[in-house]
Design an enzyme around this catalytic site. Structure first.
Site, mmCIF file in Angstrom:
data_model
loop_
_atom_site.group_PDB
_atom_site.id
_atom_site.type_symbol
_atom_site.label_atom_id
_atom_site.label_comp_id
_atom_site.label_asym_id
_atom_site.label_seq_id
_atom_site.Cartn_x
_atom_site.Cartn_y
_atom_site.Cartn_z
ATOM 1 C CB SER A 31 -0.847 0.074 1.273
ATOM 2 O OG SER A 31 -1.739 -0.972 1.337
ATOM 3 C CG HIS A 62 -3.629 -2.201 -3.038
ATOM 4 N ND1 HIS A 62 -2.609 -2.954 -2.530
ATOM 5 C CD2 HIS A 62 -4.191 -1.598 -1.980
ATOM 6 C CE1 HIS A 62 -2.556 -2.808 -1.214
ATOM 7 N NE2 HIS A 62 -3.503 -1.991 -0.854
ATOM 8 C CG HIS A 84 -4.855 -7.309 0.732
ATOM 9 N ND1 HIS A 84 -4.934 -6.439 -0.324
ATOM 10 C CD2 HIS A 84 -3.735 -6.989 1.414
ATOM 11 C CE1 HIS A 84 -3.890 -5.623 -0.285
ATOM 12 N NE2 HIS A 84 -3.145 -5.926 0.760
ATOM 13 C CE1 TYR A 86 -8.487 -5.486 2.012
ATOM 14 C CE2 TYR A 86 -6.656 -6.180 3.387
ATOM 15 C CZ TYR A 86 -7.185 -5.347 2.419
ATOM 16 O OH TYR A 86 -6.395 -4.393 1.853
ATOM 17 C CD GLU A 87 -8.550 -6.927 -2.359
ATOM 18 O OE1 GLU A 87 -8.994 -6.575 -3.458
ATOM 19 O OE2 GLU A 87 -7.339 -7.102 -2.141
ATOM 20 C CB ALA A 114 1.255 0.076 4.548
ATOM 21 C CG MET A 218 -4.845 -6.097 7.476
ATOM 22 S SD MET A 218 -6.242 -5.086 6.963
ATOM 23 C CE MET A 218 -6.478 -4.084 8.448
ATOM 24 C CB SER A 219 -0.365 -7.950 2.962
ATOM 25 O OG SER A 219 0.711 -7.142 3.387
ATOM 26 C CG ASN A 242 -1.210 2.929 11.190
ATOM 27 O OD1 ASN A 242 -0.983 2.440 10.084
ATOM 28 N ND2 ASN A 242 -1.681 2.230 12.196
ATOM 29 C CG HIS A 254 -7.056 2.987 3.469
ATOM 30 N ND1 HIS A 254 -6.035 2.058 3.539
ATOM 31 C CD2 HIS A 254 -7.265 3.186 2.139
ATOM 32 C CE1 HIS A 254 -5.661 1.709 2.320
ATOM 33 N NE2 HIS A 254 -6.388 2.392 1.446
#
Ligand code: HPA
Length: 286
Positions: A31, A62, A84, A86-87, A114, A218-219, A242, A254
């Site tokens: 990201s 992305h 990902h 989560y998609e 990220a 998350m990746s 962050n 985000h």
């Protein structure tokens, strides 16, 4: 539907037909870090939509292209954007691109992302070398029937495969040495992966800190599992975008995550540009 190996082979063959280069080094851009793909020279950029069986990312920031070209004269395959779990993608779709890179001939993979900083001194803008990971996504990239044809080196392609040095120590040392040459200190940390898409709660972050995690995202972990299953060596780099939830008490957003990618892009590009020829040289000597 044809089996996973046949689909990955078709995608790799399609990419190989687009270029005379034979990249051994692959880079997956996370990201906000996608701009690095624009510095690839002699590039052919193949949209994911064109590659047989390749999954398409649905997340803003992305864009999906495989860029094959050279960096400092070294052939590379750069993934600008990833999908990902989560998609809603199945595990074999999330890791399909990593499979394709392996079949394309990639032997060294640089995976970037990220991440939220769990360690209080991992503040936004820091680039951290991943020393190890904790996979709390609840699933595993290599789930399903084992496919020995993905094993391209002696200890790969196995049903049970080693993750002791999932992140190749030699590559991490090269990255840290290059950061020092460029005048900054690269810390290392343990990356913990969650499924997302919700960010974590402060209680989860406290729990993750107790577990030994320094970064959260998350990746990455599934790509690394696949890379290890295929015998690739791995360098993982996290850009802290962050403080993780509860570290400062601020809410997570985000857009801020994306902004930080842009801020650190210069340093990130300088690091990667210098590292690519070193990794290529070192790997062919190994
Ligand atoms: N949590 C999970 N994923 C992330 C974060 C975070 O704080 N920051 C960037 N990706």
């Amino acid at each position: 539907m044809t089996d996973l190996y046949t689909r990955a082979r078709a995608a790799a063959d399609y990419l190989a037909s687009k270029t005379s280069l034979k990249p051994k080094l692959g880079i997956i851009l996370g990201s906000g870090l996608g701009d690095f793909a624009n510095s690839v020279q002699n590039a052919v950029a193949v949209p994911y939509a064109e590659i047989p069986h390749f999954p398409q990312s649905t997340v803003e920031g992305h864009s999906g292209r495989m860029v094959i070209g050279t960096i400092a004269g070294v052939p590379v395959a750069v993934m600008q954007g990833r999908v990902h779990a989560y998609e809603g993608y199945a595990m074999d779709e999330v890791t399909f691109p990593a499979r394709v890179l392996g079949l394309l001939g990639i032997t060294s993979l640089i995976v970037t992302n990220a991440a939220g900083g769990i360690r209080p001194d991992f503040t936004p803008g820091h680039i951290i070398g991943i020393s190890d990971h904790i996979n709390l996504t609840g699933t595993n990239a290599a789930l399903g029937a084992n496919e020995p044809r993905f094993g391209v080196t002696p200890n790969s392609g196995l049903r049970f495969f080693d993750m002791t040095t999932a992140y190749t120590p030699r590559l991490l040392q090269l990255a840290q040495a290059e950061a020092a040459t460029q005048g900054w200190t690269m810390s290392t940390g343990v990356y913990l992966a969650v499924l997302g898409p919700s960010y974590e709660t402060p209680a989860e972050i406290r729990a993750f800190r107790t577990l030994g995690a320094d970064l959260v995202g998350m990746s990455t972990v599934h790509e690394v599992i696949i890379a290890r299953h295929m015998g690739m060596e791995v360098l993982g780099l996290s850009l802290v975008t962050n403080p993780a939830a509860g570290v400062t008490g601020e809410a997570l957003n985000h857009l801020e995550v994306m902004e930080y990618g842009k801020h650190a892009a210069g340093r990130f590009s300088a690091l990667l540009t210098a590292l690519v020829p070193q990794i290529a040289k070192d790997s062919s000597a190994a």
